[in-house]
Scaffold this active site. Structure first.
Site, short mmCIF file in Angstrom:
data_model
loop_
_atom_site.label_atom_id
_atom_site.label_comp_id
_atom_site.label_asym_id
_atom_site.label_seq_id
_atom_site.Cartn_x
_atom_site.Cartn_y
_atom_site.Cartn_z
N TYR A 150 0.85 -1.20 0.00
CA TYR A 150 0.00 0.00 0.00
C TYR A 150 0.88 1.25 0.00
O TYR A 150 0.67 2.18 -0.78
CB TYR A 150 -0.93 0.00 1.22
CG TYR A 150 -1.67 1.31 1.40
CD1 TYR A 150 -2.67 1.69 0.51
CD2 TYR A 150 -1.33 2.18 2.43
CE1 TYR A 150 -3.32 2.91 0.65
CE2 TYR A 150 -1.98 3.40 2.58
CZ TYR A 150 -2.98 3.76 1.68
OH TYR A 150 -3.61 4.97 1.83
N LYS A 154 1.33 4.35 -2.77
CA LYS A 154 1.16 5.78 -2.50
C LYS A 154 2.44 6.56 -2.79
O LYS A 154 2.38 7.75 -3.10
CB LYS A 154 0.66 5.99 -1.07
CG LYS A 154 -0.77 5.46 -0.86
CD LYS A 154 -1.79 6.17 -1.76
CE LYS A 154 -3.21 5.81 -1.44
NZ LYS A 154 -4.20 6.52 -2.27
P1 NAP Z 1 -13.01 4.69 2.29
O1 NAP Z 1 -14.00 5.24 3.25
O2 NAP Z 1 -12.83 3.22 2.24
O3 NAP Z 1 -13.32 5.26 0.84
C1 NAP Z 1 -12.74 4.72 -0.32
C2 NAP Z 1 -13.52 5.18 -1.51
O4 NAP Z 1 -12.91 4.61 -2.69
C3 NAP Z 1 -14.97 4.71 -1.48
O5 NAP Z 1 -15.81 5.74 -1.95
C4 NAP Z 1 -14.97 3.54 -2.46
O6 NAP Z 1 -16.24 3.45 -3.11
C5 NAP Z 1 -13.91 3.96 -3.46
N1 NAP Z 1 -13.37 2.79 -4.16
C6 NAP Z 1 -12.72 1.74 -3.61
N2 NAP Z 1 -12.50 0.80 -4.57
C7 NAP Z 1 -13.04 1.30 -5.71
C8 NAP Z 1 -13.15 0.79 -7.03
N3 NAP Z 1 -12.71 -0.43 -7.36
N4 NAP Z 1 -13.75 1.54 -7.96
C9 NAP Z 1 -14.25 2.77 -7.64
N5 NAP Z 1 -14.17 3.30 -6.42
C10 NAP Z 1 -13.58 2.56 -5.47
O7 NAP Z 1 -11.54 5.26 2.60
P2 NAP Z 1 -10.95 6.75 2.64
O8 NAP Z 1 -10.07 6.78 3.83
O9 NAP Z 1 -11.99 7.77 2.51
O10 NAP Z 1 -10.00 6.71 1.35
C11 NAP Z 1 -9.91 7.77 0.44
C12 NAP Z 1 -8.46 7.92 0.00
O11 NAP Z 1 -7.69 8.35 1.12
C13 NAP Z 1 -7.79 6.63 -0.48
O12 NAP Z 1 -7.03 6.89 -1.63
C14 NAP Z 1 -6.89 6.24 0.69
O13 NAP Z 1 -5.77 5.48 0.25
C15 NAP Z 1 -6.49 7.60 1.19
N6 NAP Z 1 -6.00 7.64 2.57
C16 NAP Z 1 -6.78 7.24 3.61
C17 NAP Z 1 -6.28 7.28 4.90
C18 NAP Z 1 -7.10 6.85 6.07
O14 NAP Z 1 -6.55 6.64 7.18
N7 NAP Z 1 -8.44 6.72 5.95
C19 NAP Z 1 -4.98 7.73 5.14
C20 NAP Z 1 -4.20 8.13 4.06
C21 NAP Z 1 -4.72 8.09 2.78
P3 NAP Z 1 -17.04 2.10 -3.47
O15 NAP Z 1 -16.67 1.08 -2.45
O16 NAP Z 1 -18.47 2.52 -3.41
O17 NAP Z 1 -16.59 1.78 -4.84
#
Ligand code: NAP
Length: 250
Positions: A150, A154
């Protein structure tokens, strides 16, 4: 009529970012796989402000052809800002990781993000006021043992986007490319990374941001002239210039 595209808008950071941009009167194109969640968000936004236009598109960005289809279906709209936020993680040591999940992750986090960024740059590099924001992670700048694949995905997002920002700057393009690098944020992310039913952030994490706070940082990055918006080890949000060294070959 101008639009902001947000991938991964059905939950977490993408969902809250949609609300934050809607609060500024931005018209939205919301993308994810779960139509019900996108429709729910659309209704919430339209109750908030009936003047904000909201278009919903389902796309599975782990199928790279669907990234091309999504982009071509959005060609008719004028897109002011494109936010590649959709992403997923896999929390496991390399020897133990689920390769099906890792391949899916690489296709969403890297391949589709690269395709959508490239197509957007081709069309909008010379359009005043446009931005491409790619969501990386603090783990795109420091390797997390136990989530190495992961983290490496990133690193790609950060290096690709910072490099693109430099290319655009050297060409004197109007489009700005930026990286948002959140640290732990309360969303569905950890639950899905661990393959767990639920995850209690309060009980398990000494520090984290809410998705609403992260959307606020996204807006700060959008408003700034900096390339990177990153959460540091003290959980402070910093706006910065490029972090990776760049060698120009132009
Ligand atoms: P999340 O709540 O799991 O949201 C992820 C989003 O990505 C959901 O809307 C999901 O929608 C979509 N997604 C996943 N697989 C997909 C696919 N195959 N096709 C289309 N859409 C897809 O997590 P989040 O934390 O908000 O993540 C958003 C971003 O922030 C990500 O890039 C993650 O790596 C990054 N991030 C998160 C954190 C953290 O701690 N939360 C930290 C650093 C970076 P569906 O399931 O409806 O498709």
């Amino acid at each position: 009529m101008k639009y902001t595209v947000i991938t991964g808008a059905s939950s977490g950071i993408g969902y809250e970012t949609a609300l934050a941009f809607a609060a500024r009167g931005k018209n939205l194109i919301l993308v994810a796989r779960r139509l019900d969640k996108l429709e729910e968000l659309k209704s919430t936004i339209q109750e908030m402000d009936p003047n904000v236009k909201v278009i919903v598109r389902t796309s599975d960005l782990s199928v790279t052809d669907q990234a091309y289809t999504l982009y071509s279906e959005l060609k008719e709209y004028q897109i002011e800002t494109w936010i590649n936020n959709a992403g997923l993680g896999e929390a496991a040591f390399v020897a133990d990781q689920n390769l099906d999940k890792v391949q899916t992750m690489l296709r969403v986090n890297i391949e589709s993000l690269t395709i959508l960024s490239t197509l957007y740059v081709r069309d909008y590099a010379e359009v005043e006021g446009t931005q491409l924001i790619n969501v990386s992670s603090a783990l795109g700048y420091a390797i997390a043992v136990g989530s190495v694949s992961y983290s490496a995905s990133k690193y790609y997002v950060s290096a690709f986007t910072e490099g693109l920002a430099k290319e655009l700057e050297l060409k004197g393009a109007k489009l700005k490319a930026k990286v948002l690098a959140p640290a732990i944020t309360e969303t569905e992310f950890v639950k899905k990374s661990l393959g767990a039913e639920e995850f209690d952030y309060k009980a398990n994490m000494p520090k984290y941001h809410t998705a609403n706070e992260m959307a606020g940082f996204m807006v700060k990055l959008y408003d700034s002239n900096e390339v990177v918006g990153i959460v540091d080890q003290n959980y402070e949000f910093n706006l910065r210039g490029q972090i990776y060294p760049v060698i120009s070959e132009l």
